[in-house]
Motif scaffolding. Sequence first.
Motif, PDB file in Angstrom:
ATOM      1  N   LEU A  22      39.278  29.597  42.954  1.00  0.00           N
ATOM      2  CA  LEU A  22      39.886  30.782  42.342  1.00  0.00           C
ATOM      3  C   LEU A  22      38.849  31.616  41.608  1.00  0.00           C
ATOM      4  CD1 LEU A  22      43.242  29.351  40.964  1.00  0.00           C
ATOM      5  CD2 LEU A  22      42.962  31.043  42.764  1.00  0.00           C
ATOM      6  N   GLY A  23      37.935  30.958  40.927  1.00  0.00           N
ATOM      7  CA  GLY A  23      36.850  31.671  40.267  1.00  0.00           C
ATOM      8  C   GLY A  23      35.978  32.404  41.268  1.00  0.00           C
ATOM      9  N   TRP A  24      35.713  31.767  42.421  1.00  0.00           N
ATOM     10  CA  TRP A  24      34.936  32.425  43.467  1.00  0.00           C
ATOM     11  C   TRP A  24      35.658  33.677  43.956  1.00  0.00           C
ATOM     12  CZ3 TRP A  24      36.195  33.503  48.526  1.00  0.00           C
ATOM     13  CH2 TRP A  24      35.163  33.985  49.314  1.00  0.00           C
ATOM     14  N   CYS A  25      36.974  33.590  44.116  1.00  0.00           N
ATOM     15  CA  CYS A  25      37.755  34.752  44.556  1.00  0.00           C
ATOM     16  C   CYS A  25      37.636  35.904  43.560  1.00  0.00           C
ATOM     17  CB  CYS A  25      39.221  34.369  44.725  1.00  0.00           C
ATOM     18  SG  CYS A  25      39.552  33.245  46.077  1.00  0.00           S
ATOM     19  N   ALA A  41      35.381  48.342  54.199  1.00  0.00           N
ATOM     20  CA  ALA A  41      34.620  47.137  53.833  1.00  0.00           C
ATOM     21  C   ALA A  41      35.335  46.371  52.725  1.00  0.00           C
ATOM     22  CB  ALA A  41      33.219  47.522  53.397  1.00  0.00           C
ATOM     23  N   LEU A  42      35.927  47.105  51.797  1.00  0.00           N
ATOM     24  CA  LEU A  42      36.680  46.464  50.720  1.00  0.00           C
ATOM     25  C   LEU A  42      37.919  45.750  51.268  1.00  0.00           C
ATOM     26  CD1 LEU A  42      36.726  46.017  47.687  1.00  0.00           C
ATOM     27  CD2 LEU A  42      38.031  48.124  47.463  1.00  0.00           C
ATOM     28  N   ARG A  43      38.567  46.354  52.240  1.00  0.00           N
ATOM     29  CA  ARG A  43      39.737  45.715  52.862  1.00  0.00           C
ATOM     30  C   ARG A  43      39.349  44.427  53.579  1.00  0.00           C
ATOM     31  NH1 ARG A  43      44.543  49.227  54.163  1.00  0.00           N
ATOM     32  NH2 ARG A  43      44.112  51.168  53.064  1.00  0.00           N
ATOM     33  N   GLN A  44      38.231  44.446  54.285  1.00  0.00           N
ATOM     34  CA  GLN A  44      37.769  43.241  54.974  1.00  0.00           C
ATOM     35  C   GLN A  44      37.482  42.122  53.975  1.00  0.00           C
ATOM     36  OE1 GLN A  44      37.705  42.449  58.040  1.00  0.00           O
ATOM     37  NE2 GLN A  44      38.107  44.411  59.004  1.00  0.00           N
ATOM     38  N   THR A  45      36.840  42.478  52.879  1.00  0.00           N
ATOM     39  CA  THR A  45      36.552  41.485  51.842  1.00  0.00           C
ATOM     40  C   THR A  45      37.838  40.934  51.254  1.00  0.00           C
ATOM     41  OG1 THR A  45      34.504  42.643  51.313  1.00  0.00           O
ATOM     42  CG2 THR A  45      35.345  41.104  49.672  1.00  0.00           C
ATOM     43  N   MET A  46      38.790  41.806  51.006  1.00  0.00           N
ATOM     44  CA  MET A  46      40.052  41.372  50.410  1.00  0.00           C
ATOM     45  C   MET A  46      40.842  40.472  51.362  1.00  0.00           C
ATOM     46  SD  MET A  46      40.227  42.434  47.363  1.00  0.00           S
ATOM     47  CE  MET A  46      41.933  42.318  46.942  1.00  0.00           C
ATOM     48  N   ARG A  47      40.791  40.736  52.658  1.00  0.00           N
ATOM     49  CA  ARG A  47      41.488  39.872  53.621  1.00  0.00           C
ATOM     50  C   ARG A  47      40.942  38.458  53.569  1.00  0.00           C
ATOM     51  NH1 ARG A  47      41.176  44.305  57.914  1.00  0.00           N
ATOM     52  NH2 ARG A  47      43.115  45.405  57.544  1.00  0.00           N
ATOM     53  N   ARG A  48      39.624  38.356  53.503  1.00  0.00           N
ATOM     54  CA  ARG A  48      39.005  37.028  53.453  1.00  0.00           C
ATOM     55  C   ARG A  48      39.338  36.341  52.134  1.00  0.00           C
ATOM     56  NH1 ARG A  48      33.033  35.903  52.350  1.00  0.00           N
ATOM     57  NH2 ARG A  48      33.246  38.020  51.596  1.00  0.00           N
ATOM     58  N   ASN A  53      42.180  32.532  48.431  1.00  0.00           N
ATOM     59  CA  ASN A  53      42.978  32.493  47.206  1.00  0.00           C
ATOM     60  C   ASN A  53      44.248  31.669  47.404  1.00  0.00           C
ATOM     61  OD1 ASN A  53      43.826  33.058  44.633  1.00  0.00           O
ATOM     62  ND2 ASN A  53      44.565  35.099  45.116  1.00  0.00           N
ATOM     63  N   MET A  54      44.925  31.874  48.529  1.00  0.00           N
ATOM     64  CA  MET A  54      46.145  31.107  48.795  1.00  0.00           C
ATOM     65  C   MET A  54      45.842  29.623  48.952  1.00  0.00           C
ATOM     66  SD  MET A  54      48.641  32.853  48.462  1.00  0.00           S
ATOM     67  CE  MET A  54      49.612  34.259  48.732  1.00  0.00           C
ATOM     68  N   ALA A  55      44.754  29.299  49.644  1.00  0.00           N
ATOM     69  CA  ALA A  55      44.372  27.897  49.804  1.00  0.00           C
ATOM     70  C   ALA A  55      44.004  27.277  48.458  1.00  0.00           C
ATOM     71  CB  ALA A  55      43.203  27.783  50.779  1.00  0.00           C
ATOM     72  N   ALA A  56      43.325  28.043  47.602  1.00  0.00           N
ATOM     73  CA  ALA A  56      42.939  27.539  46.286  1.00  0.00           C
ATOM     74  C   ALA A  56      44.171  27.297  45.413  1.00  0.00           C
ATOM     75  CB  ALA A  56      41.995  28.529  45.605  1.00  0.00           C
ATOM     76  N   LEU A  57      45.118  28.200  45.456  1.00  0.00           N
ATOM     77  CA  LEU A  57      46.354  28.006  44.691  1.00  0.00           C
ATOM     78  C   LEU A  57      47.123  26.784  45.186  1.00  0.00           C
ATOM     79  CD1 LEU A  57      47.621  31.672  44.286  1.00  0.00           C
ATOM     80  CD2 LEU A  57      46.822  30.156  42.481  1.00  0.00           C
ATOM     81  N   CYS A  58      47.164  26.622  46.493  1.00  0.00           N
ATOM     82  CA  CYS A  58      47.836  25.459  47.073  1.00  0.00           C
ATOM     83  C   CYS A  58      47.151  24.163  46.642  1.00  0.00           C
ATOM     84  CB  CYS A  58      47.860  25.583  48.584  1.00  0.00           C
ATOM     85  SG  CYS A  58      48.726  24.253  49.402  1.00  0.00           S
ATOM     86  N   ALA A  59      45.826  24.152  46.664  1.00  0.00           N
ATOM     87  CA  ALA A  59      45.086  22.957  46.251  1.00  0.00           C
ATOM     88  C   ALA A  59      45.338  22.647  44.779  1.00  0.00           C
ATOM     89  CB  ALA A  59      43.593  23.139  46.509  1.00  0.00           C
ATOM     90  N   SER A  60      45.348  23.674  43.949  1.00  0.00           N
ATOM     91  CA  SER A  60      45.584  23.461  42.525  1.00  0.00           C
ATOM     92  C   SER A  60      46.980  22.900  42.272  1.00  0.00           C
ATOM     93  CB  SER A  60      45.416  24.770  41.754  1.00  0.00           C
ATOM     94  OG  SER A  60      44.094  25.190  41.801  1.00  0.00           O
TER      95      SER A  60
END
Length: 75
Positions: A22-25, A41-48, A53-60
């Motif tokens: 989450l901190g990395w995001c 370019a900002l949209r591409q970054t946000m998609r990644r 972010n969703m995986a990090a929230l799930c892990a937490s």
Amino acid sequence: MTIWDGLIWSGSAITVLGLIALGWCILTVIRARRSGASEEALRQTMRRVVAVNMAALCASVLGLMLVVLGIMLGK
């Protein structure tokens, strides 16, 4: 050390990994906004970042569930 202690410690480790992600995001989005990149370019970054972010929230959440489960069953 019992199996429940192991469950608590492994859940804590998973939660910490999720928080690090989450901190990395957060840092990635801040850097992307400050770089003055184009909107595409900002949209591409946000998609990644959204996927991570969703995986990090799930892990937490799963890590915290393991911690609570270990505490409840260990007593």
